[in-house]
Design a protein around this motif. Structure first.
Motif, mmCIF file in Angstrom:
data_model
loop_
_atom_site.group_PDB
_atom_site.id
_atom_site.type_symbol
_atom_site.label_atom_id
_atom_site.label_comp_id
_atom_site.label_asym_id
_atom_site.label_seq_id
_atom_site.Cartn_x
_atom_site.Cartn_y
_atom_site.Cartn_z
ATOM 1 N N LYS A 370 2.673 -53.061 -11.285
ATOM 2 C CA LYS A 370 2.869 -52.192 -12.046
ATOM 3 C C LYS A 370 2.759 -52.393 -13.579
ATOM 4 O O LYS A 370 1.869 -51.507 -14.394
ATOM 5 C CB LYS A 370 4.408 -51.697 -11.815
ATOM 6 N N SER A 371 3.303 -53.544 -14.061
ATOM 7 C CA SER A 371 2.955 -53.581 -15.560
ATOM 8 C C SER A 371 3.141 -55.314 -15.800
ATOM 9 O O SER A 371 3.834 -56.068 -15.321
ATOM 10 C CB SER A 371 3.999 -53.018 -16.468
ATOM 11 N N LEU A 372 2.094 -55.349 -16.651
ATOM 12 C CA LEU A 372 2.066 -56.774 -17.162
ATOM 13 C C LEU A 372 2.474 -57.252 -18.245
ATOM 14 O O LEU A 372 2.327 -58.244 -19.024
ATOM 15 C CB LEU A 372 0.407 -57.512 -16.835
ATOM 16 N N ASN A 373 3.125 -56.042 -19.024
ATOM 17 C CA ASN A 373 3.769 -56.163 -20.398
ATOM 18 C C ASN A 373 5.079 -55.585 -20.564
ATOM 19 O O ASN A 373 5.492 -54.612 -19.822
ATOM 20 C CB ASN A 373 2.770 -55.650 -21.559
ATOM 21 N N MET A 374 5.691 -56.040 -21.611
ATOM 22 C CA MET A 374 6.898 -55.469 -22.090
ATOM 23 C C MET A 374 6.680 -54.814 -23.429
ATOM 24 O O MET A 374 6.881 -55.456 -24.680
ATOM 25 C CB MET A 374 8.295 -56.411 -22.007
#
Length: 532
Positions: A370-374
């Motif tokens: 889903k996501s590799l970053n914040m």
């Protein structure tokens, strides 16, 4: 540890094989895929990043400082790429001690010092972009193929047919080369802190709050003691092979972040011990020597100094074998009985050291989806987002590709992490999942690993213009992304299924015609005579 170790006229003349392949081609077309798209990777996405690391453009919108959690090959390559773009005040936190100098042959001549990693074309191209190729290759050994001993005990040499030579180097020695490059060229921009781990992480409006403390590879982060706090505007999570990094954990648990960790049970667990092997001068030292006996495998890769690093893999629940590997006398006898081809190349003192050493485990498969970053505060790369077993040299090579794609995103955003980090996720999140999915297929038995390789080889040999090589060979093609490889192999399976189904149908019809022409009349005549 516990030792439980085509036209109508043409069709009339076409052979069955031609008709079958035509059916496969039509099957692909009905699914919206033409021949050109079948045979070529996408000309966009991650491939645009090729060569990006070779640029030294300064990022005008870069943050004032940054912390890279993890000082392995991934974290150090990230630090070097950022320094080349004008980033300053970059701290690298590394759990382990500083490695020995890369040129110290007294250290790196010891095969027990560190396990080997292979650098494929993917990894070598990144090194060239970072102007580190010569420094790293100078400490590597070349591997041009394999020497395998089969069940009959006879060796078979197989040389690789690739456009590049695979290079192997001890993992810690590779780290040492990268550290030396930072100290020589970028010491005013990058500092490395050893014996330091991020034991906790929190995202705040002021930045990313990191608790730091001593914690090596074996310690429990939850029980680690914090000795200080650092608040950084940006954090790069590059802790390899953990899936338990404080940064990854916080992103997974934070409700405002879409990051989710996917872990798989280790259904084919292996543990290993290492031992050095000293080959005589007449034997090739540019091969991967390999032998298997039962559930035990011995893989040996060369070092720059000529000594081979042997890794013996065994199932952790094989109590009998694990016990044999833990006693000098029984281990020596085990080599003599199971791996006699290597006995003359092993020293008694090394057998004793191997017996005394502990077993090391291989990682379980896992990836981040889903996501590799914040937002623009944190980003993950390397083994933190795709953990695989080190069977086919995918670890460091895929991790360095993460670095390349991340830097390309930062270049396009002029260093603005709020723009670059989400763009990196879009480019790489599917590849992280695809890499792990493909790698897991290698970890099975005959049906999921060996049989597909055999089928792929047969179809590729018959129609190389239509069918791609096997998955292992495809993973070495640096122009293909992992997600494209996964899609392409799925298409191969569809077409292979169509071919096999067509062959089965053709065979069934032929058998029916034979039965109809010969057997059925025979039965009728026999019954008629019996009735008479």
């Amino acid at each position: 540890m516990t030792r439980t170790c085509t036209t109508t006229s043409m069709r009339a003349r076409a052979s069955p094989r031609t008709r079958v392949l035509s059916n496969a081609r039509r099957e692909a077309t009905t699914r919206g895929i033409n021949r050109r798209s079948v045979l070529q990777p996408r000309q966009q996405g991650w491939r645009v990043a090729r060569g990006a690391l070779g640029d030294d453009a300064t990022h005008a919108k870069r943050p004032a400082s940054a912390v890279i959690v993890g000082g392995g090959p991934t974290g150090l390559a990230t630090a070097i790429a950022l320094a080349r773009r004008g980033w300053t005040n970059v701290e690298v936190w590394e759990r382990l001690q500083k490695p020995a100098p890369s040129a110290d042959t007294s250290v790196w001549g010891d095969a027990k010092r560190s396990y080997n990693v292979g650098l494929s074309g993917r990894g070598q191209s990144v090194l060239k972009d970072l102007d580190l190729f010569d420094e790293v290759i100078d400490k590597c050994a070349v591997v041009k193929g394999r020497m395998d001993w089969g069940p009959d005990g006879e060796p078979k040499e197989r040389l690789a047919n690739k456009t590049y030579d695979t290079q192997v180097i001890q993992r810690d020695r590779l780290v040492s080369v990268l550290v030396e490059a930072i100290e020589k060229k970028y010491s005013d921009k990058v500092s490395i802190m050893y014996n330091v781990a991020a034991v906790d992480c929190e995202f705040t409006e002021e930045g990313v709050k990191l608790e730091r403390g001593p914690c090596d590879d074996t310690c429990d982060l939850a029980a680690a003691v914090s000795v200080g706090t650092t608040t950084s505007p940006v954090v790069f999570g590059a802790e390899g092979n953990s899936m338990r990094s404080a940064v990854v954990r916080e992103m997974d648990e934070n409700k405002s972040c879409r990051t989710k960790i996917v872990k798989f049970p280790n259904k084919n667990a292996r543990v290993y011990k290492t031992i050095p092997l000293y080959l005589p001068s007449h034997m090739r030292k540019d091969l991967n020597y390999s032998a298997r006996k039962g559930g035990v495998a011995l893989e040996c890769l060369p070092t720059k100094e000529g000594v081979l690093v042997g890794i013996m893999l065994v199932k952790p629940d094989d109590e009998e074998t694990c016990t044999k590997l833990s006693s000098k006398d029984s281990l020596k006898q085990f080599f003599q009985q199971e791996f006699p081809m290597f006995v003359d190349y092993i020293r008694d003192e090394d057998i004793e050291d191997m017996a005394k050493s502990k077993f090391f485990g291989l990682p379980s498969f896992g990836y981040v989806e889903k996501s590799l970053n914040m937002g623009g505060q944190a980003v993950l790369l390397g083994d933190s987002i795709h953990t695989v077993k080190p069977y086919f040299g995918l670890g460091v090579n895929s991790a360095w590709e993460d670095v390349r794609i991340l830097i390309d995103s930062l270049d396009k955003a002029d260093g603005d992490t709020n723009v670059a980090f989400p763009e990196y996720t879009k480019k790489r999140v599917a590849d992280a999942k695809a890499l792990v999915t493909l790698s897991r297929s290698f970890d099975g038995g005959f049906l999921t690993f060996v049989l597909p390789l055999i089928v792929d080889s047969i179809f590729n040999k018959i129609a190389p213009w239509l069918f791609m090589p096997n998955t292992i060979q495809m993973l070495q093609k640096e122009e293909w992304s992992f997600s494209d490889i996964k899609k392409r192999k799925w298409l191969d399976r569809v077409m292979q299924g169509a071919v096999i189904a067509s062959l089965a149908t053709t065979l069934a019809r032929a058998v029916f015609q034979l039965l109809r022409q010969f057997l059925f009349p025979f039965i009728v005549r026999t019954l008629a005579r019996g009735g008479a």
